[in-house]
Enzyme design. Sequence first.
Site, PDB file in Angstrom:
ATOM      1  N   GLY A 264       0.809  -1.226   0.000  1.00  0.00           N
ATOM      2  CA  GLY A 264       0.000   0.000   0.000  1.00  0.00           C
ATOM      3  C   GLY A 264       0.835   1.266   0.000  1.00  0.00           C
TER       4      GLY A 264
ATOM      5  N   ALA B 270      10.041  13.852  -6.168  1.00  0.00           N
ATOM      6  CA  ALA B 270       9.994  14.739  -7.320  1.00  0.00           C
ATOM      7  C   ALA B 270       9.480  13.929  -8.497  1.00  0.00           C
ATOM      8  CB  ALA B 270      11.379  15.286  -7.615  1.00  0.00           C
TER       9      ALA B 270
ATOM     10  N   LYS C 179       7.871  22.053  -9.724  1.00  0.00           N
ATOM     11  CA  LYS C 179       9.243  21.737 -10.095  1.00  0.00           C
ATOM     12  C   LYS C 179       9.386  21.952 -11.590  1.00  0.00           C
ATOM     13  CE  LYS C 179      12.025  17.810 -11.195  1.00  0.00           C
ATOM     14  NZ  LYS C 179      12.224  16.380 -11.159  1.00  0.00           N
TER      15      LYS C 179
ATOM     16  N   TYR D 277       4.174  15.630 -27.250  1.00  0.00           N
ATOM     17  CA  TYR D 277       3.943  15.514 -25.824  1.00  0.00           C
ATOM     18  C   TYR D 277       2.546  15.020 -25.469  1.00  0.00           C
ATOM     19  CZ  TYR D 277       8.056  16.282 -23.258  1.00  0.00           C
ATOM     20  OH  TYR D 277       9.261  16.063 -22.682  1.00  0.00           O
TER      21      TYR D 277
END
Length: 525
Positions: free
Chosen positions: A13, A50, A79, A448
């Site tokens: 989990g 990140a 970020k 993209y």
Amino acid sequence: MKERIQSVVILGGGSAGWMTASYLSKAFGDQLQITLIEADTIPKIGVGEATIPNLQRVFFDFLGLREEDWMPHCNASFKAAIKFVNWRKAPQEGEPDNYFYHLFGQVPDCDNVPLSHYWARRMLEDGDHEEMAYACYDKAPLLDAKLSPRMQDGTRKMSYAWHFDANLVAAFLRKLAVGWGVRHVVDELDNVELKPDGSIQALTMRKGGRYEADLFVDCSGFRGLLINQALKEPFIDMSDYLFCDSAIASNIPHDDERFGVEPFTSSIAMRHGWTWKIPMLGRFGSGYVYSSKFASEDEATEDFIKLWNLDPNKAKLNKIRFRTGRNRRAWVKNCVSIGLSSCFLEPLESTGLYFIYAAIYQLVKHFPDKSFNPTLINRFNEEIEGMFDDSRDFIQSHYLITSRDDTEFWRANKHELKISDALKHKLETYKAGLVVCPPLTTNESSYYNNFEMEFRNFWTNSNYYCMFAGMNWLPDQALPKLAYRPEAVKKANAMFAQLKKQTAELGTSLPSTYDYLKMLHGVTI
Ligand code: TRP
């Protein structure tokens, strides 16, 4: 008609388990009975993560969640790059830190050649010195100024990803998945029952439960309880490609009011590895990734404590040992491994969560019926293998090309690593002035939007250029073709100028990252 898979049991989990549960539940709805079993006694590894930009499109959009829906629940921040500090060389006593950015987004093309190649030409032939990330993108100075990638009204002005607390993401997805009908069991694995053909029949648990399923997903972390331990699939150790095998991590309070919030991850090169810095509101997550072959735990702890000026008696340090490599096969019989039980690379390029949702995406794409057609399984395994090995090579390239040689660790990295033929080929291509990885299409937006294409061309020419040029490792020559195309060179110069103009405009209109995050979190928490 082949029989459909009816039940799936997910073991574990953490981020991998709950990402899998929620995604499968969304993909197949009530056609599939999904059970997730987790042990509440096992600490989760997540230490402040990140990510990369396609997390939103490939994962959260699929679940039907906008950034505003999930960010406030996970202490998420922005970020827009990784800042590599002191990777170029070790600063001498009293010398300032050196750095470069590995930015998100692609360098634009000019006349079907990436702008990076016109930049290299300027460097090599015109004696120019502007850094690649500052010349070929519009956002490097904006990051220096800690500006937000979004305007006050939410408009996106940069390509960006997120930092967050992975435990909060797992908890958020748990609520969502359970709401969608995923059965949640809290218990610890006792035994794995195998069928005569070696596939998994059922899991039996400490408290006495027994869980059968058609398909099992192993999200049990580094131990690989199902894939490695029960099914005995070998883990291919790749510590001959990458020396780091340990980390010391902590959460460090930060005065945002005074210093602002940096909209990027930092990777700070150290004597025996590097330290991540992941800013979130009010604190940053940090960890020193090092090689136990070259530094003892005590030495590493000392360097880490010194870096952030921590109180050795008070700092809560999380000491982690990891394995670098991947399973020979990620999917074996009726068991698919996802997350740390499948593969692991040091988090130098934020690939951990990406590997999870990329594997889930591939699982749904290759989802079997009860015949478990080996072609589906083999194709899945090839995709995972390619994804992992390419990323390993890209990460390894950082160690190969740096000119740091201040310790045995850095020297060994230059001379003793095993290097794949694919990477050797890329290094040669770069040196010859060519485009490192030709893009599949020149149109950035369609590129993209197509995860299929992105997946197979994950490390692009822009990624390699940011890294190599950033480290001051230049091609031996400019792309010869450009010398015959003065018009294209002229056009490229106009593009360089246009980027500067954009930077100046954005610089006056973007809010600070700190202000934006306060607004985002303030309203909803
Ligand atoms: N293609 C990926 C992207 O641009 C490459 C990537 C992974 C990356 N990790 C990164 C780019 C970190 C910049 C910084 O999303």
